[in-house]
Motif scaffolding. Structure first.
Motif, PDB file in Angstrom:
ATOM      1  N   ALA A 187       2.816 -34.437  15.552  1.00  0.00           N
ATOM      2  CA  ALA A 187       3.814 -33.627  14.829  1.00  0.00           C
ATOM      3  C   ALA A 187       4.649 -32.813  15.823  1.00  0.00           C
ATOM      4  O   ALA A 187       5.864 -32.675  15.667  1.00  0.00           O
ATOM      5  N   ARG A 188       3.989 -32.282  16.855  1.00  0.00           N
ATOM      6  CA  ARG A 188       4.705 -31.486  17.861  1.00  0.00           C
ATOM      7  C   ARG A 188       5.703 -32.360  18.618  1.00  0.00           C
ATOM      8  O   ARG A 188       6.824 -31.952  18.896  1.00  0.00           O
ATOM      9  N   GLU A 189       5.293 -33.573  18.929  1.00  0.00           N
ATOM     10  CA  GLU A 189       6.191 -34.491  19.641  1.00  0.00           C
ATOM     11  C   GLU A 189       7.417 -34.829  18.782  1.00  0.00           C
ATOM     12  O   GLU A 189       8.520 -34.953  19.293  1.00  0.00           O
ATOM     13  N   VAL A 190       7.201 -34.970  17.457  1.00  0.00           N
ATOM     14  CA  VAL A 190       8.338 -35.229  16.554  1.00  0.00           C
ATOM     15  C   VAL A 190       9.297 -34.038  16.602  1.00  0.00           C
ATOM     16  O   VAL A 190      10.509 -34.211  16.748  1.00  0.00           O
ATOM     17  N   ARG A 191       8.751 -32.824  16.530  1.00  0.00           N
ATOM     18  CA  ARG A 191       9.611 -31.612  16.563  1.00  0.00           C
ATOM     19  C   ARG A 191      10.388 -31.528  17.873  1.00  0.00           C
ATOM     20  O   ARG A 191      11.519 -31.052  17.898  1.00  0.00           O
ATOM     21  N   ARG A 192       9.780 -32.011  18.950  1.00  0.00           N
ATOM     22  CA  ARG A 192      10.462 -31.968  20.255  1.00  0.00           C
ATOM     23  C   ARG A 192      11.478 -33.096  20.416  1.00  0.00           C
ATOM     24  O   ARG A 192      12.126 -33.215  21.448  1.00  0.00           O
ATOM     25  N   GLY A 193      11.536 -33.995  19.414  1.00  0.00           N
ATOM     26  CA  GLY A 193      12.509 -35.093  19.458  1.00  0.00           C
ATOM     27  C   GLY A 193      12.162 -36.159  20.489  1.00  0.00           C
ATOM     28  O   GLY A 193      13.046 -36.857  20.983  1.00  0.00           O
ATOM     29  N   ARG A 194      10.878 -36.306  20.800  1.00  0.00           N
ATOM     30  CA  ARG A 194      10.465 -37.291  21.799  1.00  0.00           C
ATOM     31  C   ARG A 194      10.505 -38.716  21.236  1.00  0.00           C
ATOM     32  O   ARG A 194      10.441 -38.912  20.024  1.00  0.00           O
ATOM     33  N   ARG A 195      10.600 -39.715  22.113  1.00  0.00           N
ATOM     34  CA  ARG A 195      10.487 -41.106  21.680  1.00  0.00           C
ATOM     35  C   ARG A 195       9.529 -41.851  22.603  1.00  0.00           C
ATOM     36  O   ARG A 195       9.334 -41.457  23.758  1.00  0.00           O
TER      37      ARG A 195
END
Ligand SMILES: C[S@@+](CC[C@H](N)C(=O)[O-])C[C@H]1O[C@@H](n2cnc3c(N)ncnc32)[C@H](O)[C@@H]1O
Length: 296
Positions: A187-195
């Motif tokens: 979820a944190r990675e999604v918030r950071r806009g990571r791919r």
């Protein structure tokens, strides 16, 4: 739009010098891990053994409680600190008789490690993530293609995974070793806009994050896979999801992927992971899976 293949696929591990399924039957299996042979409970082996006798170095004798308990009984000396095994040209890891009845790695994942390698092809700068990465054999397999993020809730497992990678001489590879809750981290990675280019997730039926966060597969999986989907895009190569020890069909997993991956190109498949018994065509099922792939 991702195309679903309706017919199930079998991913079969035929064993290699570090691991072989020698025989199975009557609710048990007889396996070879390097120089040592063990007998372990296997409720899915409802047939009869082929071999007249199983000469094992040790046996895991389950307790009366079906979900846990029990202990190893040894007929010969087995190194209590473990012994080194290998997979492929690079991966090295310690096999050890654990109180959880397994040997510290999951050999039935070998066809998955190979499959991920095929999806990444000649990539050398791929960004991949191994959620519930345990002792990190999958992470080592991914590390030849670029940066890997290894996530597991257990400090001890992550320490063992790092030790395994160091033993393989891979400690200079760009691997991020994280003791984190898989749900929270995704979820944190999604918030950071990571791919990412590829994600593998091998969640247990029940688990706990490092701060006691409760993981229950049937409840948490839709949200976790949805977050993983948001970390992938039309240039990504794969997602691989395995599930075991749960009353569920691979059709259930594929239904979830079909919904979540509708906007992406590529193919969605599902089926069983199995191990083939040495010297016979008999297949022992180990897990169900669903996978998304998007070849170049
Ligand atoms: C069966 S192992 C995965 C096996 C691994 N993929 C392999 O091939 O070696 C399950 C792992 O999930 C981890 N785990 C359980 N709950 C978790 C959570 N909430 N977040 C992250 N990892 C968790 C456990 O520590 C354990 O290492």
């Amino acid at each position: 739009m991702a195309q679903m293949r309706r017919d199930p696929v079998l991913m079969v591990g035929e064993g290699w010098d570090a691991y072989r399924l020698l025989d199975s039957g009557h609710g048990r299996k007889f396996e070879q891990y390097g120089d040592y042979r063990f007998i372990r409970p296997e409720p899915q082996a409802m047939w009869s053994p082929r071999l007249p006798e199983w000469d094992a170095d040790g046996e895991f004798v389950p307790g009366s409680d079906e979900d846990g308990g029990g202990r190893w009984q040894f007929a010969r000396d087995v190194p209590q600190d473990g012994w080194t095994l290998r997979w492929g040209d690079e991966a090295r890891f310690t096999a050890q008789c654990t109180p959880f009845r397994h040997l510290g790695f999951f050999p039935d994942m070998a066809p998955v490690w190979e499959w991920m390698g095929r999806q990444l092809g000649d990539a050398r700068d791929a960004e991949t993530m191994n959620l519930f990465g345990y002792t990190g054999v999958g992470t080592q397999a991914l590390s030849r293609f670029g940066r890997v993020t290894h996530v597991d809730a257990s400090k001890k497992s992550v320490a063992q995974a790092r030790e395994n990678a160091a033993m393989a001489g891979l400690d200079d590879r760009p691997i991020r070793w994280l003791v984190e809750d898989a749900m929270k981290y995704a979820a944190r990675e999604v918030r950071r806009g990571r791919r990412y280019d590829g994600i593998i997730l091998d969640p247990p039926k029940f688990g706990r994050g490092p701060d006691g966060e409760v993981w229950r597969l049937e409840e948490g999986l839709p949200e976790l896979v949805s977050d993983c989907r948001q970390l992938l895009d039309a240039d990504s190569r794969f997602l691989f999801l395995t599930v075991y020890a749960v009353r569920m069909s691979s059709l259930s997993l594929v239904g979830l992927l079909q919904e979540l991956f509708a906007e992406l190109p590529g193919t969605i498949e599902h089926g069983d992971l199995a191990v083939q018994e040495d010297g016979s065509g008999r297949l022992l099922p180990t897990a169900i899976f669903a996978r998304w792939s998007n070849p170049r």
